[in-house]
Design a protein around this motif. Structure first.
Motif, mmCIF file in Angstrom:
data_model
loop_
_atom_site.group_PDB
_atom_site.id
_atom_site.type_symbol
_atom_site.label_atom_id
_atom_site.label_comp_id
_atom_site.label_asym_id
_atom_site.label_seq_id
_atom_site.Cartn_x
_atom_site.Cartn_y
_atom_site.Cartn_z
ATOM 1 N N LYS A 30 0.823 -1.204 0.000
ATOM 2 C CA LYS A 30 0.000 0.000 0.000
ATOM 3 C C LYS A 30 0.859 1.256 0.000
ATOM 4 C CE LYS A 30 -4.031 -2.036 2.273
ATOM 5 N NZ LYS A 30 -4.953 -1.963 3.439
ATOM 6 N N LYS A 31 1.956 1.222 0.738
ATOM 7 C CA LYS A 31 2.878 2.348 0.755
ATOM 8 C C LYS A 31 4.266 1.854 1.136
ATOM 9 C CE LYS A 31 1.825 3.785 5.522
ATOM 10 N NZ LYS A 31 1.387 4.919 6.371
ATOM 11 N N LEU A 32 5.247 2.706 0.906
ATOM 12 C CA LEU A 32 6.630 2.352 1.175
ATOM 13 C C LEU A 32 7.050 2.804 2.569
ATOM 14 C CD1 LEU A 32 8.264 3.471 -2.193
ATOM 15 C CD2 LEU A 32 7.420 1.193 -1.577
ATOM 16 N N LYS A 33 7.999 2.092 3.148
ATOM 17 C CA LYS A 33 8.606 2.552 4.390
ATOM 18 C C LYS A 33 9.603 3.643 4.042
ATOM 19 C CE LYS A 33 10.822 1.111 8.659
ATOM 20 N NZ LYS A 33 11.210 -0.030 9.527
ATOM 21 N N THR A 34 9.515 4.793 4.729
ATOM 22 C CA THR A 34 10.331 5.937 4.355
ATOM 23 C C THR A 34 11.085 6.522 5.544
ATOM 24 O OG1 THR A 34 8.537 7.536 4.749
ATOM 25 C CG2 THR A 34 8.666 6.547 2.548
ATOM 26 N N TYR A 35 12.072 7.350 5.225
ATOM 27 C CA TYR A 35 12.738 8.171 6.230
ATOM 28 C C TYR A 35 12.611 9.634 5.825
ATOM 29 C CZ TYR A 35 16.730 8.264 2.943
ATOM 30 O OH TYR A 35 17.535 8.433 1.828
ATOM 31 N N ASP A 36 12.656 10.524 6.790
ATOM 32 C CA ASP A 36 12.572 11.956 6.543
ATOM 33 C C ASP A 36 13.921 12.455 6.038
ATOM 34 O OD1 ASP A 36 12.300 14.696 6.563
ATOM 35 O OD2 ASP A 36 11.554 14.831 8.621
ATOM 36 N N ASP A 37 13.943 12.978 4.801
ATOM 37 C CA ASP A 37 15.215 13.442 4.241
ATOM 38 C C ASP A 37 15.297 14.961 4.181
ATOM 39 O OD1 ASP A 37 13.430 13.894 2.192
ATOM 40 O OD2 ASP A 37 14.766 13.168 0.619
ATOM 41 N N THR A 38 14.516 15.635 5.022
ATOM 42 C CA THR A 38 14.550 17.098 5.051
ATOM 43 C C THR A 38 15.967 17.611 5.274
ATOM 44 O OG1 THR A 38 12.307 17.162 5.955
ATOM 45 C CG2 THR A 38 13.637 19.170 6.161
ATOM 46 N N ASP A 39 16.695 16.956 6.144
ATOM 47 C CA ASP A 39 18.062 17.368 6.455
ATOM 48 C C ASP A 39 19.102 16.483 5.769
ATOM 49 O OD1 ASP A 39 17.193 19.423 8.180
ATOM 50 O OD2 ASP A 39 16.887 17.973 9.789
ATOM 51 N N GLY A 40 18.682 15.779 4.727
ATOM 52 C CA GLY A 40 19.600 14.913 4.002
ATOM 53 C C GLY A 40 19.337 13.449 4.277
ATOM 54 N N THR A 41 20.190 12.609 3.750
ATOM 55 C CA THR A 41 20.029 11.165 3.885
ATOM 56 C C THR A 41 20.130 10.729 5.347
ATOM 57 O OG1 THR A 41 21.025 10.888 1.700
ATOM 58 C CG2 THR A 41 20.922 8.935 3.116
ATOM 59 N N ASP A 42 19.195 9.907 5.777
ATOM 60 C CA ASP A 42 19.190 9.406 7.161
ATOM 61 C C ASP A 42 19.944 8.077 7.193
ATOM 62 O OD1 ASP A 42 18.645 8.382 9.684
ATOM 63 O OD2 ASP A 42 16.610 9.187 9.732
ATOM 64 N N TYR A 43 21.237 8.139 7.493
ATOM 65 C CA TYR A 43 22.085 6.951 7.453
ATOM 66 C C TYR A 43 21.671 5.924 8.501
ATOM 67 C CZ TYR A 43 24.773 10.618 5.147
ATOM 68 O OH TYR A 43 25.151 11.664 4.345
ATOM 69 N N GLU A 44 21.266 6.388 9.666
ATOM 70 C CA GLU A 44 20.874 5.464 10.726
ATOM 71 C C GLU A 44 19.619 4.684 10.342
ATOM 72 O OE1 GLU A 44 20.524 7.446 14.446
ATOM 73 O OE2 GLU A 44 22.649 7.989 14.551
ATOM 74 N N ALA A 45 18.660 5.364 9.729
ATOM 75 C CA ALA A 45 17.429 4.690 9.316
ATOM 76 C C ALA A 45 17.718 3.638 8.253
ATOM 77 C CB ALA A 45 16.419 5.710 8.789
ATOM 78 N N ILE A 46 18.613 3.954 7.343
ATOM 79 C CA ILE A 46 18.987 2.990 6.307
ATOM 80 C C ILE A 46 19.700 1.800 6.936
ATOM 81 C CG2 ILE A 46 20.466 2.620 4.287
ATOM 82 C CD1 ILE A 46 19.843 5.502 3.458
ATOM 83 N N ALA A 47 20.651 2.068 7.817
ATOM 84 C CA ALA A 47 21.415 0.990 8.453
ATOM 85 C C ALA A 47 20.500 0.062 9.240
ATOM 86 C CB ALA A 47 22.490 1.581 9.357
ATOM 87 N N ALA A 48 19.473 0.617 9.859
ATOM 88 C CA ALA A 48 18.561 -0.186 10.677
ATOM 89 C C ALA A 48 17.807 -1.220 9.860
ATOM 90 C CB ALA A 48 17.572 0.723 11.407
#
Length: 347
Positions: free
Chosen positions: A115-133
């Protein structure tokens, strides 16, 4: 820059739906090839390729030892690549344009069972911690302007698939980006099928509109800081040239780093067909009414002869035209061809 220009949907021809192939079929999806990895990380259908795969990029060398299952993306364009190849990314940047997912992208997500994708907030750039998790097997970054900053922080997380030369962040076509990603994912055959299906859609559209052949075009965007000459010589031509149009010879005078048109030089927009878009509304350098009542603008032959049209931005069409990706072409064809046909006819 534009239309959420920090991403390459991000910052995306054109035929009525009766001659356009269905979006997902045209993008290589079918009952046989439309399976993918959901956020749970289940394997996608095989598409060719052997491992390990080694790719040289502008920051070093990437080795993908086994066929990836869990794929993360760092831009909208990279998300489109994954979806076109039948993969649902385990995490992506959040969508642009006020939480509105482009229609063509949502269709692909739904087709792949989500239905939708899991996302991270990139307002301040790439969220490395969210990707690593999310423990991705590979990170797609072939459609981003931020890799100079991102590569050193992403590469310890997982192999990063990106371009071979920094200049290619602006000059690669969506087909080249798709092929690069597909090689690392072991999905080269599927990428070829996506490209072939898109080419057929555009070939059918061009055949339905022979009046487009050889017409010069200019595509321009009113940004807050400038009027931008988007159809510069090295810009990915997207659907326009496959439909038979050609860039104006003046396009060679513009580039990604030199693309502003001053109000004193609006005659630089002259062409057989002129397309404008105003994604920032009243926050743009000037509003649609201000530009279209400008004396110099009104004196252009292309305007006087009614070969001028406005491309809507509210539905992400303007962004999809400016920044074509692996999913958008059939949808753009369906939505923009009627606008383009009227402009060519002078209606």
């Amino acid at each position: 820059m534009s239309l959420s220009v920090r991403r390459r949907s991000l910052t995306a021809a054109l035929l009525a739906s009766t001659t356009c192939l269905g979006l997902l079929t045209a993008c290589g999806f079918s009952s046989e090839t439309g399976t993918g990895t959901g956020s749970s990380g289940s394997k996608a259908s095989a598409g060719g390729g052997s491992f390990p795969v080694a790719l040289t990029n502008a920051w070093g060398r990437t080795e993908v030892k086994e066929k990836p299952v869990r794929v993360a993306t760092v831009s909208d364009g990279d998300t489109a690549i994954a979806l076109a190849l039948g993969l649902v990314p385990v995490i992506t940047p959040d969508v642009e344009d006020g939480d509105q997912v482009a229609e063509y992208k949502q269709r692909a997500i739904t087709k792949l069972g989500e239905k939708k994708l899991k996302t991270y907030d990139d307002t301040d750039g790439t969220d490395y911690e969210a990707i690593a998790a999310e423990e991705p097997d590979v990170i797609l970054g072939v459609n981003t302007w931020d890799m100079d900053t991102d590569y050193a922080k992403l590469s310890p997380i997982a192999p990063v698939v990106t371009f071979a030369d920094k200049k290619q962040s602006d000059t690669l076509t969506w087909q080249e980006r798709l092929k690069t990603a597909a090689k690392a994912l072991g999905l080269t055959e599927k990428a070829d099928a996506v490209i072939a299906a898109n080419e057929k859609t555009l070939k059918d559209a061009a055949a339905a509109h022979p009046e487009f052949q050889g017409k010069t075009y200019t595509y321009s965007v009113v940004h807050p800081e400038q009027i931008t000459y988007m159809s510069y010589a090295d810009q990915d031509p997207g659907v326009f040239e496959q439909l038979g149009l050609v860039k104006h010879p003046r396009s060679k005078d513009y580039s990604a780093n030199k693309n502003g048109v001053s109000l004193e030089n609006l005659d630089e927009l002259e062409s057989d067909v002129l397309l404008m878009t105003y994604p920032f509304g009243d926050e743009g350098l000037l509003s649609a009414s201000e530009l279209e009542t400008n004396k110099l603008f009104r004196s252009l032959d292309v305007v006087k002869n009614k070969h001028f049209a406005v491309v809507p931005s509210e539905n992400t069409l303007a962004s999809a035209i400016a920044y074509p990706d692996a999913l958008s072409a059939p949808w753009v064809v369906e939505n923009l061809t009627p606008i383009l046909a009227k402009a060519v006819a002078g209606k």
